[in-house]
Design a protein around this motif. Structure first.
Motif, mmCIF file in Angstrom:
data_model
loop_
_atom_site.group_PDB
_atom_site.id
_atom_site.type_symbol
_atom_site.label_atom_id
_atom_site.label_comp_id
_atom_site.label_asym_id
_atom_site.label_seq_id
_atom_site.Cartn_x
_atom_site.Cartn_y
_atom_site.Cartn_z
ATOM 1 N N GLU A 177 15.469 11.896 -8.202
ATOM 2 C CA GLU A 177 14.029 12.097 -8.342
ATOM 3 C C GLU A 177 13.381 10.887 -9.006
ATOM 4 O OE1 GLU A 177 10.297 13.800 -8.039
ATOM 5 O OE2 GLU A 177 12.190 14.349 -7.063
ATOM 6 N N LEU A 178 14.075 10.303 -9.993
ATOM 7 C CA LEU A 178 13.558 9.097 -10.640
ATOM 8 C C LEU A 178 13.444 7.963 -9.634
ATOM 9 C CD1 LEU A 178 12.715 7.389 -13.076
ATOM 10 C CD2 LEU A 178 15.147 7.036 -13.584
ATOM 11 N N ASP A 179 14.497 7.740 -8.859
ATOM 12 C CA ASP A 179 14.468 6.675 -7.846
ATOM 13 C C ASP A 179 13.320 6.893 -6.856
ATOM 14 O OD1 ASP A 179 16.688 5.604 -9.060
ATOM 15 O OD2 ASP A 179 18.125 6.462 -7.627
ATOM 16 N N LYS A 180 13.139 8.148 -6.475
ATOM 17 C CA LYS A 180 12.073 8.488 -5.529
ATOM 18 C C LYS A 180 10.692 8.147 -6.098
ATOM 19 C CE LYS A 180 10.044 12.561 -3.281
ATOM 20 N NZ LYS A 180 10.154 14.030 -3.119
ATOM 21 N N GLN A 181 10.485 8.487 -7.364
ATOM 22 C CA GLN A 181 9.190 8.224 -8.006
ATOM 23 C C GLN A 181 8.953 6.723 -8.173
ATOM 24 O OE1 GLN A 181 6.816 10.352 -8.667
ATOM 25 N NE2 GLN A 181 7.962 12.188 -8.094
ATOM 26 N N VAL A 182 9.987 5.972 -8.505
ATOM 27 C CA VAL A 182 9.856 4.518 -8.662
ATOM 28 C C VAL A 182 9.501 3.869 -7.332
ATOM 29 C CG1 VAL A 182 11.108 2.389 -9.189
ATOM 30 C CG2 VAL A 182 11.362 4.385 -10.689
ATOM 31 N N ILE A 183 10.180 4.275 -6.265
ATOM 32 C CA ILE A 183 9.890 3.727 -4.938
ATOM 33 C C ILE A 183 8.446 4.011 -4.538
ATOM 34 C CG2 ILE A 183 10.398 3.981 -2.467
ATOM 35 C CD1 ILE A 183 13.344 4.459 -3.292
ATOM 36 N N GLN A 184 8.003 5.226 -4.797
ATOM 37 C CA GLN A 184 6.630 5.597 -4.460
ATOM 38 C C GLN A 184 5.629 4.756 -5.255
ATOM 39 O OE1 GLN A 184 5.714 9.724 -5.058
ATOM 40 N NE2 GLN A 184 3.641 9.547 -4.266
ATOM 41 N N ALA A 185 5.903 4.559 -6.544
ATOM 42 C CA ALA A 185 5.015 3.762 -7.389
ATOM 43 C C ALA A 185 4.936 2.319 -6.898
ATOM 44 C CB ALA A 185 5.507 3.801 -8.842
ATOM 45 N N LYS A 186 6.083 1.763 -6.501
ATOM 46 C CA LYS A 186 6.100 0.387 -6.009
ATOM 47 C C LYS A 186 5.299 0.253 -4.712
ATOM 48 C CE LYS A 186 10.459 -1.115 -8.138
ATOM 49 N NZ LYS A 186 11.852 -1.569 -7.892
ATOM 50 N N LYS A 187 5.399 1.256 -3.847
ATOM 51 C CA LYS A 187 4.614 1.228 -2.608
ATOM 52 C C LYS A 187 3.119 1.218 -2.920
ATOM 53 C CE LYS A 187 7.871 3.507 0.566
ATOM 54 N NZ LYS A 187 8.120 4.724 1.394
ATOM 55 N N GLN A 188 2.740 1.992 -3.906
ATOM 56 C CA GLN A 188 1.322 2.038 -4.275
ATOM 57 C C GLN A 188 0.862 0.707 -4.857
ATOM 58 O OE1 GLN A 188 2.062 5.796 -6.450
ATOM 59 N NE2 GLN A 188 0.175 6.550 -5.498
ATOM 60 N N LEU A 189 1.714 0.055 -5.641
ATOM 61 C CA LEU A 189 1.351 -1.234 -6.209
ATOM 62 C C LEU A 189 1.278 -2.310 -5.124
ATOM 63 C CD1 LEU A 189 3.378 -1.124 -9.549
ATOM 64 C CD2 LEU A 189 0.894 -1.164 -9.300
ATOM 65 N N VAL A 190 2.118 -2.207 -4.103
ATOM 66 C CA VAL A 190 2.009 -3.119 -2.959
ATOM 67 C C VAL A 190 0.629 -2.967 -2.322
ATOM 68 C CG1 VAL A 190 2.819 -3.596 -0.608
ATOM 69 C CG2 VAL A 190 4.470 -3.251 -2.451
#
Length: 552
Positions: free
Chosen positions: A511-524
């Motif tokens: 779940e942590l990995d999933k949230q980090v990936i999502q956050a990075k996509k938003q920052l992109v």
């Protein structure tokens, strides 16, 4: 000259200070009734507005009318009532709350009544051994017998009594609701009687203040006049519109591309208004520095705008514990707004534990303003960064005084400096460690909105940034934006912070990995550039489990 801190209208006009012409509101005022009152936050220009009205209607200054109003709208649009009243003006902010309050109030009012009699050379006198409302009654009787028309103006009607309320509800109750002859209450009873008597010498009245609390309590909820506070027609009666600001900037040849809306703008006092207004004091404070020093002030927040924390302290405590009102402030920071079905224009100081009353009070004090009216509900937000910083200080002080969260602010501000100049994330680590070490604060940092609100409140204590939330960026919304303050000359890092939250019972590494990936996509999507830093922060309940700078 800029009239920063000057409320004497005659002084402003005769000594060539810049004046934002508000005289076009005079005909509207006459249309709305003879007995009016207007509520606005502190330092909005109420006193100058009232003094303008006083000079316009005062028969004493009739010979100066052209000298004062020659370049104002009203000079060519005079009403029949110009220069036709005897003006009896009170400023209740001058009344002391120390010692015998009844005597202080009565002595002050008696002094102003005596000045009134002397000014107009009236063949009467006051008895300084009796209370002010009795002398006022005698004055009304004399004026009625001699066909003298009185216009009463009261500035800051609730100033001294609000100060009293913050320190002693018992003393406040005695003054406004005692069954005995409470002088303040009797004074307003006399005014109310004057407004309902067609033969009374009291022909007009205009009252200003910062909240309707005392008016409700002192009149037992009955109207003493027409409340024009939330009327569309008077939204910008005080304050500064964009057009008025532009004219001011042109006059002083100041660059009109000022990035100050986030700090001083965004007030609305009617749900249908499209254009917001600026706080007068905030604007003049900033422009005075620009004009005199060619640079912004060192501190973006004028000390004169601050409302002492003690004036809100009693509202967020019950039995020495933080109550639901404090939780509402946290919700405001976390969600970016609070809602209410109505903005109450009449309520008692003894009922502020009720959420609807507390929200309405925040609105009148200028701590929140109307963002939108949707589906029969008001959405209220903190108007600007100045108020956000002040309210952040309220939250920080409340947590500290309650022995819930007491951090070393000098260390915290040092870590903010390191973020600004070095791009260091120590500030997030420092806050997270402090939360982890102090178990009491965990009850106030559970849930995504509360974690977000907590971070916004504390990050806003930094002098380097305005802290914005849910800022639209490339068809997305940045959770927290640390935007460089207009008075910072150095090139410093700005932060685009994507905050994720995982509840304590749902945490897994996946779940942590999933949230980090999502956050990075938003920052992109937000595409940080220049001195902007993208930061991913993840909290698991009250514990920060991830904090890294985003790299493309």
């Amino acid at each position: 000259m800029l009239p920063y801190g000057i409320s004497d209208f005659r002084d402003v006009k005769l000594n060539n200070y810049y004046y934002i012409d508000k005289t076009h509101f005079i005909p509207k005022i006459e249309l709305y009734g003879r007995y009016l009152y207007l509520i606005r936050p502190r330092r909005f220009g109420k006193s100058l507005f009232l003094n303008m009205l006083a000079l316009y209607y005062d028969i004493f200054y009739k010979d100066e009318f052209e000298d004062v109003f020659y370049d104002c709208y009203i000079f060519k649009n005079q009403t029949k009532e110009a220069s036709s009243y005897h003006i009896l003006k009170f400023d209740f902010s001058a009344i002391s709350t120390k010692g015998d309050i009844d005597k202080n109030f009565s002595d002050y009012c008696n002094s102003d009544i005596k000045k009134f009699i002397t000014k107009y050379k009236l063949n009467t006198s006051i008895d300084e051994n009796i209370t002010a409302h009795k002398n006022l009654k005698n004055l009304f009787d004399f004026a009625q017998q001699n066909s003298i028309s009185i216009y009463i103006m009261i500035d800051e009607y609730d100033n001294f009594i609000n100060n009293l309320l913050m320190h002693s509800q018992t003393d406040y109750q005695k003054l406004v609701s005692s069954k005995d002859e409470a002088i303040y209450k009797e004074f307003f009873k006399l005014l109310k009687a004057g407004t309902s008597d067609n033969s009374s010498a009291l022909k007009k009245m205009f009252i200003t203040g910062v909240s309707p609390l005392a008016m409700y309590d002192v009149t037992s909820g009955s109207n003493i006049g027409t409340n024009i506070t939330n009327e569309y027609a008077f939204n910008s009666a005080v304050g500064v519109t964009k057009d008025e600001l532009q004219k001011l900037l042109n006059h002083y040849k100041i660059d009109s591309k000022l990035d100050i809306d986030d700090w001083y703008n965004n007030y609305k006092f009617n749900r249908d208004i499209k254009e917001s207004i600026y706080n007068t004091d905030m604007i003049l404070y900033y422009l005075k520095s620009l004009y005199l020093t060619n640079r912004p002030p060192d501190n973006m927040v004028d000390l004169n705008v601050r409302t002492d924390y003690s004036k809100l302290r009693y509202l967020v405590y019950t039995d020495n514990k933080l109550n639901g009102n404090f939780s509402l402030l946290q919700e405001l920071f976390g969600n970016g707004y609070i809602t209410t079905l109505e903005l109450k224009d009449s309520f008692s100081a003894f009922e502020l534990k009720k959420t609807s009353n507390f929200v309405s009070l925040l609105y009148y004090l200028g701590l929140v303003t109307i963002d939108k009216y949707y589906r029969g509900e008001y959405y209220l937000k903190i108007p600007n960064q100045t108020i956000k910083r002040i309210m952040g200080e309220y939250i920080q002080t409340a947590l500290e005084e309650s022995d819930i969260f007491d951090i070393d602010l000098s260390k915290f501000k040092k870590s903010m400096q390191e973020f600004a100049y070095d791009g260091s994330l120590n500030v997030f680590t420092y806050l997270a460690n402090e939360i982890k070490e102090r178990s009491k604060v965990r009850d106030y940092t559970s849930g995504e909105s509360f974690v977000k609100g907590f971070l916004i409140a504390y990050l806003g204590l930094s002098p380097y940034y305005g802290v914005l939330s849910e800022v639209e960026r490339n068809k997305g919304f940045v959770d927290i934006l640390l935007k460089k303050a207009p008075n910072i000359d150095d090139d410093i890092f700005e932060g685009l912070i994507e905050l994720k939250y995982i509840s304590r019972n749902k945490f897994t590494q996946d779940e942590l990995d999933k949230q980090v990936i999502q956050a990075k996509k938003q920052l992109v999507q937000y595409n940080p550039e220049g001195f902007e830093i993208g930061v991913v922060v993840v909290f698991n309940g009250w514990e920060m489990v991830y904090c890294k700078i985003f790299s493309k």
